[in-house]
Design an enzyme around this catalytic site. Sequence first.
Site: not given
Length: 555
Positions: A68, A70, A91, A102, A270, A298, A379, A407
């Site tokens: 998200k 990215t 954030r 993470k 969140a 999230f 992907f 990405w």
Amino acid sequence: MTDIEIAQSCTMQPISQVAKAAGIDEEYLEYYGKYKAKLSLDILKTEASDGKLILVTAMTPTPAGEGKTTTTIGLADAMKQLGKNVSVALREPSLGPVFGIKGGAAGGGYAQVVPMEDINLHFTGDFHAIGAANNLLAAMLDNHIYQGNSLNIDPRRITWKRCVDMNDRQLRYVTDGLGGRVNGVPREDGYDITVASEIMAILCLADSIADLKKRLSKIIVGYTYDEKPVTAGDLKAQGAMTALLKDAIKPNLVQTLEGTPAFVHGGPFANIAHGCNSVTATKISRKLSDYTVTEAGFGADLGAEKFLDIKCRYAGMKPDAVVIVATIRALKMHGGVDKKNLAPENLEALEKGLPNLLRHVDNIKNVYNLPSVVALNRFPTDTDAEVQMVIDKCRELGVNTVLSTVWADGGAGGIEMAKEVVRLCEEESNENFRFAYELDQPVEKKIRDVAKGVYRAKHVAFSAKAEKEIKKLTDLGYGGLPVCIAKTQYSFSDDMTLLCAPEDFVIHVKDVRLSAGAGFIVVLTGDIMTMPGLPKSPAAERIDVSDDGVISGLF
């Protein structure tokens, strides 16, 4: 290359140059080295109309990853490549997840904000200031009791906790004040992670120093023996707390790998708090840019719901477009596939997992009435048949799907996404936007509206403790506040094992807590915790620094 290697290989522009390109006068800048700066809130007083607001949210997260942040960064870079005047508002990462499961949270691949190491670690010290202000209030509270307790505070009914910006399960429940009278009054206590502190939420919702001080004074730290609330204002703590936060309230300016201005400021969780960057950063971004791309934490059931029902309500704003990020890998996990077997084509599992994404899409479109698009973070293992299935299913709801490869390709990999977002902003309407609930409803009704209307729960079960607390808060005059529901991020339900789009489930409300300064009621469901723990193999084990000071392993 790893994310951190990509970030370290780029050539950053001096932040003064980024600011100049964004139209920020030198008088509003406070430099934190060559590549970071804080912005004076006086910039909000300048005459400028607000630009379009784009919210990036996502399907329910899985260990397979959705990307998200990215996607948010890559979308802004793509819009810049289209010649748009755009900035991104994000954030700040918490050290807890950075050193836990993470890892870093500054984007990934060729869609990152930099300097990545600084942003993921101490940055400009905002989180440290928030922790200091939180713990100053705790110290003044316990000192008041020690010095005679003229406010008649019941030590058994203290609600304010200390905090630290680290995942540390050992601190969830502690007994302090031991060692004799000179060391304080013994009592049960506990710690929250800094991003769960009410002060973090307050900082991200305050729009000025005056508003910040006013909100801080309203914090309820506990109750007297005759059940009257005691506030930070009663302890005369708000002035000193504001002094600690006077610089932290100023948004931070950095840049993406492609030089797009990025306002990175604040970071409430969140699944515990409201999960959005600060109101001040978003407002400044909108004043300086024709388009502001921001994100909420999230999945859309948590981050977007709170962004819309809490942040937008208080800030008087509404998105012009919403981007819902998904991956085929994550959808197959929701369809029952193990993380180790996500690469092979599996249309059956994809079809079983798609209802998760479709529920989020339906909520944005039909609960909130906002224009939206699905960004499929592609992907290399995704097949054309799998991609087409997602496109077809979303089209049945009247929502387009665009492919994103930001990405791997940076802004160039988000051009089609950017074109669709611009189209939504310019051709679609957000005039019919509505909240999931109205503030004048009873607290229980607001909770049910979110649980049934957004999560699609069959029933909401309130514990006796929660019912008693709701009645008390309503009697004290707080029943008109928004609700901030704390639940697992891994499911629409409060049971993290119920994947995809569960139905006929019950949301269990175990307790509610008042965040009077932030201006919402926190609703604790399931087994949610305000102090996470480290995993068996934390990311911290793989972080290192070379002899010449180069950091590795952040992501």
